[in-house]
Design a protein around this motif. Sequence first.
Motif, PDB file in Angstrom:
ATOM      1  N   VAL A  73      22.944  16.463   5.533  1.00  0.00           N
ATOM      2  CA  VAL A  73      24.327  16.795   5.735  1.00  0.00           C
ATOM      3  C   VAL A  73      24.744  18.325   5.493  1.00  0.00           C
ATOM      4  N   GLU A  74      25.791  18.608   5.926  1.00  0.00           N
ATOM      5  CA  GLU A  74      26.460  20.058   5.651  1.00  0.00           C
ATOM      6  C   GLU A  74      27.392  19.804   4.588  1.00  0.00           C
ATOM      7  N   ARG A  75      26.815  19.930   3.397  1.00  0.00           N
ATOM      8  CA  ARG A  75      27.621  19.497   2.184  1.00  0.00           C
ATOM      9  C   ARG A  75      28.965  20.612   1.852  1.00  0.00           C
ATOM     10  N   ASP A  77      31.003  21.197   4.111  1.00  0.00           N
ATOM     11  CA  ASP A  77      32.099  20.514   4.579  1.00  0.00           C
ATOM     12  C   ASP A  77      32.336  19.247   4.532  1.00  0.00           C
ATOM     13  N   LEU A  78      31.482  18.653   3.822  1.00  0.00           N
ATOM     14  CA  LEU A  78      31.893  17.258   3.224  1.00  0.00           C
ATOM     15  C   LEU A  78      32.605  17.185   2.364  1.00  0.00           C
ATOM     16  N   TYR A 159      33.536  17.009  15.119  1.00  0.00           N
ATOM     17  CA  TYR A 159      32.043  17.426  14.999  1.00  0.00           C
ATOM     18  C   TYR A 159      31.453  17.099  16.165  1.00  0.00           C
ATOM     19  N   VAL A 168      22.647  16.644  12.037  1.00  0.00           N
ATOM     20  CA  VAL A 168      23.650  17.054  10.981  1.00  0.00           C
ATOM     21  C   VAL A 168      25.069  16.674  11.296  1.00  0.00           C
ATOM     22  N   THR A 172      26.847  14.150   8.501  1.00  0.00           N
ATOM     23  CA  THR A 172      28.299  14.501   7.756  1.00  0.00           C
ATOM     24  C   THR A 172      28.997  13.440   8.013  1.00  0.00           C
TER      25      THR A 172
END
Length: 248
Positions: A73-75, A77-78, A159, A168, A172
């Motif tokens: 994951v793109e943390r 952004d999360l 996304y 990714v 996400t």
Amino acid sequence: MPEYFGQSPTGLAIILCAAFLSGVVRGFSGFGTALIFLPIATPFLGPFGALIGLTIMDIFGPLPNLRRAWRDVERGDLVRLVAGCALLLPVGLWLLTQVAPEVFRYTVSILAIFMLAILILGLRYHGHVGRTMVAGIGATAGFLGGIAGLPGPAVILFYMSRPLPVEVIRATILLFLFAFDFLILGYLTGMGRVTWPTLALGLLLAVPNVAGNWLGGWLFRPEREILYRAAAYLAIALAALSGLPLWG
């Protein structure tokens, strides 16, 4: 005829099948649970019953795939997506209390078809993406999640347009929707909408949904992305059409 959780045997079987199918699609694509489950289940459960059943089963459904998703994951952004979502989710839920059940049902189906059309046509945003915009996408998702039970479309469309690896994107979206489940369950509990029967039904639905998520995750291979998307699109289209007043 006997009833189970307030449903006929046929109605309950349809709801359970919807839970399984939505799990399979989410397992291999990272999204699709609400887009498939809500149009099918709302005629049987009503807006809030379908939302609560979806939320509870959806907490358990992604568990087999969380470890891999957290790795990819793109943390940043999360965190921004979840923060934005928390702000406007209660506004959407309040508006849902003001409309008739049929409005919810048709809104879900129309939004699902609209999102599907955009995905198939390949319409994408190619401009600059800043932190504020990511939070705004989360806020939009929260509002749509409250009024129609569909937090996914805004985030998915956003996304799908980003130049990120499919792993990714999938991770996400999956983790954002997982966090959304806890947010909406908290708000619905505060509104007094969560009851023991709805909790029990949600737990029952979690069984086929977890099985579907596991199967979908097992089937997922990044090199077969086109095949998975096509299958997800078909399932979403059929579910969305089933929620419209086309069949008498």
